[in-house]
Enzyme design. Structure first.
Site, mmCIF file in Angstrom:
data_model
loop_
_atom_site.group_PDB
_atom_site.id
_atom_site.type_symbol
_atom_site.label_atom_id
_atom_site.label_comp_id
_atom_site.label_asym_id
_atom_site.label_seq_id
_atom_site.Cartn_x
_atom_site.Cartn_y
_atom_site.Cartn_z
ATOM 1 C CG ASP A 13 -1.987 -1.045 1.185
ATOM 2 O OD1 ASP A 13 -1.913 -1.956 0.183
ATOM 3 O OD2 ASP A 13 -2.982 -1.151 2.062
ATOM 4 C CE LYS A 114 -4.161 -4.287 1.141
ATOM 5 N NZ LYS A 114 -4.721 -3.386 1.877
ATOM 6 C CB CYS A 159 -2.175 -2.961 5.430
ATOM 7 S SG CYS A 159 -4.049 -2.346 5.149
HETATM 8 C C1 VGL Z 1 -4.825 0.714 5.645
HETATM 9 C C2 VGL Z 1 -6.231 1.772 6.965
HETATM 10 C C3 VGL Z 1 -7.385 1.540 6.007
HETATM 11 C C4 VGL Z 1 -3.231 0.483 5.484
HETATM 12 C C5 VGL Z 1 -5.475 0.740 4.927
HETATM 13 O O1 VGL Z 1 -2.798 0.259 4.345
HETATM 14 O O2 VGL Z 1 -2.413 0.175 6.631
HETATM 15 N N1 VGL Z 1 -5.087 1.254 7.002
HETATM 16 N N2 VGL Z 1 -6.939 0.788 4.826
#
Ligand code: VGL
Ligand code: ZN
Length: 206
Positions: A13, A114, A159
């Protein structure tokens, strides 16, 4: 390259919304880029390179705005357990959902999206937050003979944590390169993540 004992790099991410100026910015989030790019460029060290991408529809249940009366960073009880409500982030096709422009995305073999189902969030690269719906990454890695994983990215305590713990549960030898990660740190979530990863048998290196 041997098929057995393959090593994969998983970059979690590294998207604009998690970097400074983004909708869910992680402090110093873009500091993971030099580490991620060095690993992505290390042709000898990995057989497989995967990027994950948080990829939500606008009506996603994890957005506070879709839960009237609830503020961002509050917690609701979802059918599968507690769920943090977030500012709207990583909306499919938006600039915030794009990878950081400085990431060496060309080196990736595979991109796993995702969090695209409106009714369930997905922190882990392997399973959605219901802990049963697979993303398909496990099948991909097995088909490519991967046995060990190195993870970097955002955010350490969400994540990265869930991906690392699920990877260990699935039987991979998992290392988190903590210099290549940054945390949100919500109510002790970073300490909790470090404890959880250690008890799951994840190796954390500098
Ligand atoms: C994430 C919160 C919401 C992350 C993704 O990538 O850690 N955290 N969506
Ligand atoms: Zn998200």
């Amino acid at each position: 390259m041997s098929k057995d004992g393959g090593r994969a790099l998983i970059v979690i991410d590294v998207q604009n919304d998690f970097c400074p100026g983004g909708a869910l910015e992680v402090a110093d989030g873009d500091a993971v880029l030099p580490v991620a790019n060095e690993l992505l460029g290390d042709a000898d060290r990995f057989d497989v390179r995967v990027l994950t991408q948080d990829w939500h529809p606008v009506d996603h249940m994890s957005f506070a705005v879709n839960n009237p009366g609830h503020e961002p960073y509050s917690v609701i009880e979802a059918p599968y357990g507690p769920q943090v409500l977030w500012p709207t982030h990583c909306v499919q096709g938006s600039p915030g959902a794009a990878f950081h422009p400085d990431m060496a995305t060309d080196r990736a073999d595979m991109i796993v999206r995702k969090g695209f189902r409106p009714s369930v969030d997905s922190y882990s690269a392997f399973f959605e937050n219901d802990q049963v719906t697979p993303t398909g990454l496990d099948g991909y890695l097995r088909a490519r003979g991967v046995e060990s994983l190195v993870m970097v990215g955002l955010a350490t305590d969400f994540c990265v944590r869930w991906s690392a713990v699920d990877g260990a549960k699935l039987g991979y030898d998992v290392t988190v390169a903590i210099d290549g990660c940054r945390a949100i740190d919500l109510d002790g979530s970073l300490d909790q993540a470090m404890t959880e990863m250690a008890s799951a048998g994840v190796t954390v290196t500098g």
